[in-house]
Design a protein around this motif. Sequence first.
Motif, PDB file in Angstrom:
ATOM      1  N   ALA A  26       0.828  -1.204   0.000  1.00  0.00           N
ATOM      2  CA  ALA A  26       0.000   0.000   0.000  1.00  0.00           C
ATOM      3  C   ALA A  26       0.865   1.257   0.000  1.00  0.00           C
ATOM      4  N   ASP A  27       0.285   2.334  -0.507  1.00  0.00           N
ATOM      5  CA  ASP A  27       0.997   3.607  -0.514  1.00  0.00           C
ATOM      6  C   ASP A  27       1.218   4.097   0.911  1.00  0.00           C
ATOM      7  N   GLY A  28       2.325   4.823   1.119  1.00  0.00           N
ATOM      8  CA  GLY A  28       2.625   5.360   2.428  1.00  0.00           C
ATOM      9  C   GLY A  28       4.058   5.063   2.805  1.00  0.00           C
ATOM     10  N   GLY A  81       5.934   1.670   2.239  1.00  0.00           N
ATOM     11  CA  GLY A  81       5.058   0.830   1.442  1.00  0.00           C
ATOM     12  C   GLY A  81       5.536   0.714   0.008  1.00  0.00           C
ATOM     13  N   CYS A 123      -3.450  -1.733   9.343  1.00  0.00           N
ATOM     14  CA  CYS A 123      -4.405  -1.926   8.255  1.00  0.00           C
ATOM     15  C   CYS A 123      -5.337  -0.718   8.127  1.00  0.00           C
ATOM     16  N   ARG A 175      -3.553   2.260   6.490  1.00  0.00           N
ATOM     17  CA  ARG A 175      -3.217   2.116   5.072  1.00  0.00           C
ATOM     18  C   ARG A 175      -4.429   1.805   4.197  1.00  0.00           C
TER      19      ARG A 175
END
Length: 294
Positions: free
Chosen positions: A194-196, A199, A254, A257
């Motif tokens: 996931a982006d971030g 990530g 979770c 994100r």
Amino acid sequence: MDTSPDGVSVLGLGAMGSALAAGFLAAGHRTTVWNRTPGRAAAPALRGAVVAGSAAQALTASPLTVVCLSTYDAVREVLEPLPGAVAGRTVVNLTSGPPVDGQRMAQWAERCGAGYLDGVLMTTPDRVGTPGALQLYAGPAALFRAHEPTLAALGDALHVGEDHGLPSVYDTALLGLMWSTLTGWLLGSALIGADGPGGGVPATAFTDVAARWMKTVETFMRDGARQVDAGHTPGGQFPLDLHLMTMDVLVHACELRGIDPQLPRAHRALVHRAVMEGHGSDSFARLIGYLRDP
């Protein structure tokens, strides 16, 4: 028809049955095949298999017959009219079904004077014949040992016990383990991809690390198995209190994100219940009591 000691017959030439015939042929076994729809025998015949004109001919062609049909009803429909053809031979049934069906087929084979092994293939047709393709068999251990060299042509042949219902139980239990593991792997892939901050990791890169981590997970499983069998589950260095704290971190990650937290929340709810009931110092294996008696 071939009656050499390593001869084998295959009844049923669907995707899996055809793969079985190909595996035996590749290993050099003289192979006889039969299918209710004759056209499906064309491919094995091109590889060198003998095509039997009837199920009875296939059964009498070899000391060992491997059956792989759609259902146990189909197995009974084919075999039960042919008690004389199976007498003195061994039938290995790799048809999926409930435990009671394997046990009933074993009783029928005994009345006919035939040896019987019930089994399950824990693989896909394209993996049949590869070293890691797991096969599970149940029935008399001596009978399995007698035919193990032939069955080894299909992959990793393992005898799991005398009770003919065991392969079916193993099948469902192992599938449950597979789905739980694959879902956890997908959750991890989604979370780390996931982006971030930190990530954007490709699933292939994550899987390379996850495969190494599974070796540690295996040690947890083996340690926990000994505790389950002993009925004593001390937490040691990784008690349920610590599991719960770590699960809180996973749920929070979770949520941050944008990954569905339903799965880790379900895990956390089970551990939380055990901790609230005074089992925080126990190991993860303590949770089997909640699964056995929900």
